[in-house]
Design a protein around this motif. Structure first.
Motif, mmCIF file in Angstrom:
data_model
loop_
_atom_site.group_PDB
_atom_site.id
_atom_site.type_symbol
_atom_site.label_atom_id
_atom_site.label_comp_id
_atom_site.label_asym_id
_atom_site.label_seq_id
_atom_site.Cartn_x
_atom_site.Cartn_y
_atom_site.Cartn_z
ATOM 1 N N SER A 161 41.419 -20.152 94.249
ATOM 2 C CA SER A 161 40.307 -21.029 94.180
ATOM 3 C C SER A 161 38.956 -20.520 95.129
ATOM 4 O O SER A 161 38.960 -19.800 95.907
ATOM 5 N N GLU A 169 41.695 -23.264 82.530
ATOM 6 C CA GLU A 169 40.927 -22.438 83.327
ATOM 7 C C GLU A 169 39.517 -22.662 82.910
ATOM 8 O O GLU A 169 39.227 -22.674 81.968
ATOM 9 N N ARG A 215 35.601 -21.677 82.780
ATOM 10 C CA ARG A 215 34.753 -20.619 82.806
ATOM 11 C C ARG A 215 33.352 -20.953 82.478
ATOM 12 O O ARG A 215 33.173 -21.736 81.730
ATOM 13 N N GLU A 218 46.775 -14.277 89.314
ATOM 14 C CA GLU A 218 45.835 -14.743 88.613
ATOM 15 C C GLU A 218 44.181 -14.332 89.013
ATOM 16 O O GLU A 218 44.061 -13.614 90.096
ATOM 17 N N ALA A 259 38.690 -17.400 90.860
ATOM 18 C CA ALA A 259 37.913 -18.477 90.306
ATOM 19 C C ALA A 259 36.537 -18.193 90.778
ATOM 20 O O ALA A 259 35.413 -18.424 89.767
ATOM 21 N N LEU A 305 34.770 -16.602 87.864
ATOM 22 C CA LEU A 305 34.775 -17.512 86.306
ATOM 23 C C LEU A 305 33.723 -18.579 86.370
ATOM 24 O O LEU A 305 33.284 -19.000 85.346
#
Length: 444
Positions: free
Chosen positions: A133, A347, A349, A400, A403, A406
């Motif tokens: 995160s 997710e 984006r 993963e 974030a 993204l």
């Protein structure tokens, strides 16, 4: 003998503490359910005789782990020994609570105030450090910057913990903090032997066969991600999860210990609602037995309601918990006999071309799937039903994506710009120092 005494983390306590004594930064890797989250804070507090700050990625994990630690120490939660702070709510005497649990977001707010916010603590534990995160990555970067440049934090012990972290990457990332000692971070692996109970893994074809379709079951390829778009494309998946849960409830009541839990992972709140509605309504040929409660675990659900789902003290012969990613790590849900994993995540984006953010359903990483599977096998044997073909699973990314790479970083840039320490208030420089730096144009 108490459960805590037989947990692998407790059995490895002496060697773990030796690593922490000998290193400024220590990375601890241990299988899900080995006791890292509950035992390490207690061990460090008793060993260092100093206050310990414990950082968790999610509000529910903060409350659940703090509650468990208080129970094990036979202390009242929120008083001088164990407490938590999750922003709008807290149960702690912040100036003196000895073992304090906070979210990554709250930890960032503390770091904004400068090194004095960490002066009272002998150690900081960042649990579930693998979670990518924005708050988690920014908090780690800020901690490294402050610990590197502030002499008053030289004695602070930093502990990073996870079941699935990329140990080499994190070790290289924190290496600047270790230059004055051994030159590297300490590492300790509790090992796969930490799994106390057995977990069996089943895949999509097994799940379809088990689900009890009255007529012909849907073809396997309709569950492949990206074959069609829109909410209707997820309808077969929702139905499979609901049908399978009904069958597993019947099996749990018949074969397993009284009070087993079926845990379902769905990527969005809309899918959680859809599965919930299907279970409430039932199907012409299958429905839940009377008295089987349904719970929802999601960031929008009240903490007290979430804790009721974890405790499982309803006296029911079986229960179903439908959860988002908030149930993925750190928490123990009572007696999970089966995990139904959609193997999908939501997710968000941000697209620079349009200036807008949008949500996408994506495959989870293999590390995320491992975390979800770890919700069973903690207090009993269990089965994980992965709603993908095995070959699909092996094509998943290992970890993963961050974030920070993204999303639009307006909130993070504003937060850092308002920080008091000069080491943190240049957002461009700080974000460029994260484990996976975002695109320069996004920060600009």
């Amino acid at each position: 003998m108490s459960i805590a005494m037989v947990l692998p983390a407790t059995q490895h306590a002496k060697r773990i503490l030796e690593q922490i004594d000998n290193n400024r930064v220590t990375i601890i890797v241990g299988a899900t359910g080995c006791g890292k989250s509950t035992q390490l804070p207690q061990m460090l507090h008793a060993h260092l005789k100093k206050r310990v700050l414990c950082v968790q990625p999610r509000r529910m994990a903060v409350v659940a782990v703090a509650t468990r630690v208080a129970e094990e120490l036979n202390e009242r939660l929120g008083e001088a020994v164990v407490g938590y702070h999750i922003g709008g709510a807290k149960q702690a005497e912040l100036e003196k609570t000895e073992i304090l649990f906070v979210t990554a977001g709250m930890f960032l707010e503390m770091l904004k105030q400068g090194p004095t916010s960490l002066h009272p603590y002998g150690a900081v534990i960042i649990d579930e450090v693998h979670e990518r995160s924005c708050e988690n990555d920014c908090a780690l970067a800020c901690l490294v910057k402050l610990a590197l440049h502030c002499k008053e934090l030289r004695s602070l012990k930093v502990v990073l913990m996870s079941a699935t972290a990329q140990v080499r990457r994190y070790s290289e990332y924190v290496q600047p903090l270790c230059d004055h000692g051994s030159g590297r971070a300490g590492q300790y692996a509790i090992g796969d032997g930490a799994t106390v109970y057995n977990t069996t893994r089943r895949y999509l074809k097994d799940a379809i066969a088990e689900a009890g379709y009255a007529e012909s079951a849907p073809p396997v390829d309709c569950f492949e991600l990206g074959r069609s778009k829109g909410r209707a494309a997820l309808e077969p998946l929702c139905e499979l999860m609901a049908r399978l849960a009904i069958q597993l409830v019947a099996r749990t009541i018949a074969d397993d210990e009284h009070g087993g839990t079926i845990l379902i992972f769905a990527p969005t709140y809309a899918m959680i609602e859809r599965v919930h509605n299907m279970l409430e309504r039932g199907f012409p040929t299958a429905s839940l037995p009377e008295g089987v409660p349904l719970y929802v675990l999601h960031s929008s659900v009240d903490i007290e309601d979430s804790m009721a789902a974890l405790r499982g003290e309803d006296g029911a012969s079986a229960r179903i918990v439908i959860a988002s990613a908030v149930a993925e790590s750190s928490i123990t849900i009572k007696q999970v006999t089966h995990v139904i994993d959609s193997c999908r995540a939501c997710e968000v984006r941000w697209e620079a071309a349009t200036g807008e953010a949008s949500a996408h359903i994506v495959w989870v990483s293999q590390a995320q799937a491992k975390q979800r599977a770890g919700r069973t096998g903690r207090t009993n044997d269990g089965t994980v039903w992965m709603l993908v073909l095995k070959e699909w699973y092996h094509s998943f990314a290992e970890f993963e994506q961050a974030a920070l790479c993204l999303t639009l970083l307006r909130k993070e840039c504003l937060l850092l710009t308002c920080a008091q320490p000069k080491q943190l208030n240049d957002a461009r420089t700080l974000l460029a120092s994260t484990l996976d730096p975002p695109d320069v144009d996004t920060v600009s």
